[in-house]
Design an enzyme around this catalytic site. Structure first.
Site, PDB file in Angstrom:
ATOM      1  N   TYR A   1      -0.933  -2.182  -6.467  1.00 29.89           N
ATOM      2  CA  TYR A   1      -1.754  -1.005  -6.762  1.00 29.89           C
ATOM      3  C   TYR A   1      -2.737  -1.315  -7.883  1.00 29.89           C
ATOM      4  O   TYR A   1      -3.932  -1.009  -7.779  1.00 29.89           O
ATOM      5  CB  TYR A   1      -0.850   0.165  -7.148  1.00 29.89           C
ATOM      6  CG  TYR A   1      -1.620   1.341  -7.718  1.00 29.89           C
ATOM      7  CD1 TYR A   1      -2.394   2.154  -6.906  1.00 29.89           C
ATOM      8  CD2 TYR A   1      -1.561   1.634  -9.090  1.00 29.89           C
ATOM      9  CE1 TYR A   1      -3.095   3.229  -7.428  1.00 29.89           C
ATOM     10  CE2 TYR A   1      -2.264   2.702  -9.618  1.00 29.89           C
ATOM     11  CZ  TYR A   1      -3.029   3.494  -8.790  1.00 29.89           C
ATOM     12  OH  TYR A   1      -3.738   4.544  -9.315  1.00 29.89           O
TER      13      TYR A   1
ATOM     14  N   TYR B   1      -5.843   5.424  -2.834  1.00 26.79           N
ATOM     15  CA  TYR B   1      -4.487   5.106  -2.378  1.00 26.79           C
ATOM     16  C   TYR B   1      -3.632   5.134  -3.641  1.00 26.79           C
ATOM     17  O   TYR B   1      -3.830   4.326  -4.542  1.00 26.79           O
ATOM     18  CB  TYR B   1      -4.472   3.717  -1.741  1.00 26.79           C
ATOM     19  CG  TYR B   1      -3.135   3.290  -1.168  1.00 26.79           C
ATOM     20  CD1 TYR B   1      -2.964   3.157   0.205  1.00 26.79           C
ATOM     21  CD2 TYR B   1      -2.049   2.981  -1.990  1.00 26.79           C
ATOM     22  CE1 TYR B   1      -1.743   2.742   0.746  1.00 26.79           C
ATOM     23  CE2 TYR B   1      -0.836   2.578  -1.470  1.00 26.79           C
ATOM     24  CZ  TYR B   1      -0.686   2.462  -0.096  1.00 26.79           C
ATOM     25  OH  TYR B   1       0.518   2.061   0.434  1.00 26.79           O
ATOM     26  N   THR B   2      -2.709   6.086  -3.730  1.00 26.54           N
ATOM     27  CA  THR B   2      -1.984   6.294  -4.990  1.00 26.54           C
ATOM     28  C   THR B   2      -0.489   6.007  -4.919  1.00 26.54           C
ATOM     29  O   THR B   2       0.207   6.163  -5.932  1.00 26.54           O
ATOM     30  CB  THR B   2      -2.172   7.748  -5.460  1.00 26.54           C
ATOM     31  OG1 THR B   2      -1.721   8.642  -4.440  1.00 26.54           O
ATOM     32  CG2 THR B   2      -3.636   8.026  -5.777  1.00 26.54           C
TER      33      THR B   2
ATOM     34  N   ASP C   1      -4.497   2.953 -15.937  1.00 30.78           N
ATOM     35  CA  ASP C   1      -3.865   2.057 -16.914  1.00 30.78           C
ATOM     36  C   ASP C   1      -3.160   0.886 -16.226  1.00 30.78           C
ATOM     37  O   ASP C   1      -2.855  -0.125 -16.877  1.00 30.78           O
ATOM     38  CB  ASP C   1      -2.853   2.832 -17.755  1.00 30.78           C
ATOM     39  CG  ASP C   1      -1.771   3.493 -16.907  1.00 30.78           C
ATOM     40  OD1 ASP C   1      -2.112   4.397 -16.109  1.00 30.78           O
ATOM     41  OD2 ASP C   1      -0.589   3.119 -17.035  1.00 30.78           O
TER      42      ASP C   1
ATOM     43  N   GLN D   1      -4.900  15.806  -6.901  1.00 32.14           N
ATOM     44  CA  GLN D   1      -4.820  16.626  -8.109  1.00 32.14           C
ATOM     45  C   GLN D   1      -6.184  16.807  -8.778  1.00 32.14           C
ATOM     46  O   GLN D   1      -6.600  17.926  -9.095  1.00 32.14           O
ATOM     47  CB  GLN D   1      -3.846  15.989  -9.108  1.00 32.14           C
ATOM     48  CG  GLN D   1      -2.403  15.951  -8.641  1.00 32.14           C
ATOM     49  CD  GLN D   1      -1.476  15.450  -9.736  1.00 32.14           C
ATOM     50  OE1 GLN D   1      -1.133  16.170 -10.662  1.00 32.14           O
ATOM     51  NE2 GLN D   1      -1.084  14.186  -9.644  1.00 32.14           N
TER      52      GLN D   1
ATOM     53  N   ASP E   1     -13.431   8.831   5.637  1.00 28.91           N
ATOM     54  CA  ASP E   1     -12.183   8.076   5.522  1.00 28.91           C
ATOM     55  C   ASP E   1     -12.448   6.811   4.722  1.00 28.91           C
ATOM     56  O   ASP E   1     -13.263   5.972   5.117  1.00 28.91           O
ATOM     57  CB  ASP E   1     -11.666   7.721   6.923  1.00 28.91           C
ATOM     58  CG  ASP E   1     -10.269   7.124   6.891  1.00 28.91           C
ATOM     59  OD1 ASP E   1      -9.846   6.633   5.825  1.00 28.91           O
ATOM     60  OD2 ASP E   1      -9.609   7.130   7.944  1.00 28.91           O
TER      61      ASP E   1
END
Length: 283
Positions: A120, A56-57, A97, A11, A31
């Site tokens: 994460y 990495y989301t 956050d 995004q 990568d």
């Protein structure tokens, strides 16, 4: 000003690609699972600044892939930051956050103790620590609840579900600031320009939309602006269990970024209006 951007399809990366002087590189060129390749690209291109908009989301998948997530979100930004330090150019890392435990109701200050609840969050905190350890010119930009007309996000999910259903159960005890990817891109671009001239402003900053809102009330505003007649039932996070625990309090104090760079918190309601218009123009 030439800015090298890691990320091409995400995004924020897609919004950065539209800004002057940016050149975006995807996985085919760099990568993040091979951090040294990222550093090599920086040395090869020798830009004026670097922004890392790749990550990495998948928050829930990271619970089973923490090692991989930590390479991508931790080791890769560290390698980028070291290369930038060697070239004496600014490095901007987008963080989250999720590095906080979500306790209390006060907005998080940039200097508050990080205590992530999820794999994460731990991987993103590792990236922050690696960037600081590189000892170069840097900005860590923590943000929250990213939305845009691109990719997968809460706005697009609500639009789809709101058109399919008469009612939805939405979590109401998680509070944060929805933030447009375009606004994040603009903030990163502006910070890069500032840091080239004023490296003393290196540090950790928060940037998120205003006002603070729950996911449930955010959904209500999405439906109101989109003209969708879908009722929202408030539920607690405990009624919607996920593999990764989410912070309840994602309020970020954004005063420091205004003081240092003149960047003001965007109103997420206006951001939402622009996103809906963008989506409408494409349909």
């Amino acid at each position: 000003m030439a800015i090298l951007v890691f990320g091409k399809t995400g995004q924020v990366a897609r919004e950065l690609a539209a800004l002057e002087g940016t050149e975006c590189y995807g996985r085919d060129a760099a990568d993040l699972e091979t951090p040294e390749i990222c550093a090599d690209l920086i040395f090869q291109k020798s830009p004026d600044a670097v922004i890392n908009a790749a990550a990495y989301t998948s928050v829930d998948s990271a619970e089973k892939e923490e090692t991989r997530a930590t390479i991508i979100n931790g080791a890769a930004p560290g390698a980028m930051a070291c290369a930038c330090a060697a070239l004496a150019i600014p490095f901007i890392q987008i963080s989250t956050d999720y590095v906080f435990d979500g306790g209390g109701e006060l907005p998080w200050q940039s200097e508050d103790q990080a205590a992530p609840l999820s794999a994460y969050g731990r991987s993103k905190l590792a990236g922050e620590q690696a960037v600081r350890a590189a000892s170069g010119t840097f900005a860590i930009l923590r943000t929250s609840w990213v939305v845009s007309a691109h990719g997968s996000n809460f706005v697009k999910t609500m639009l789809r579900l709101g058109a399919e259903r008469d009612a939805l159960n939405i979590v109401a005890d998680q509070i944060g600031g929805p933030t447009g990817a375009a606004e994040i891109a603009g903030a990163c671009h502006a910070i890069a320009r500032h840091l080239i001239e004023e490296p003393i402003k290196s540090g950790t900053y928060h940037f998120a939309g205003a006002p603070y809102v729950s996911w449930a009330d955010f959904a209500r505003e999405i439906f109101a602006q989109a003209g969708l007649n879908c009722a929202i039932e408030d539920i607690p996070s405990s009624a919607y269990p996920t593999p990764a625990q989410r912070p309840l309090n994602s309020r970020l104090d954004c005063s420091a970024i205004g003081t240092a760079f003149g960047i003001i918190r965007p109103d997420w309601r206006e951001t939402l209006t622009h996103i809906l218009k963008d989506l409408g123009d494409r349909s």
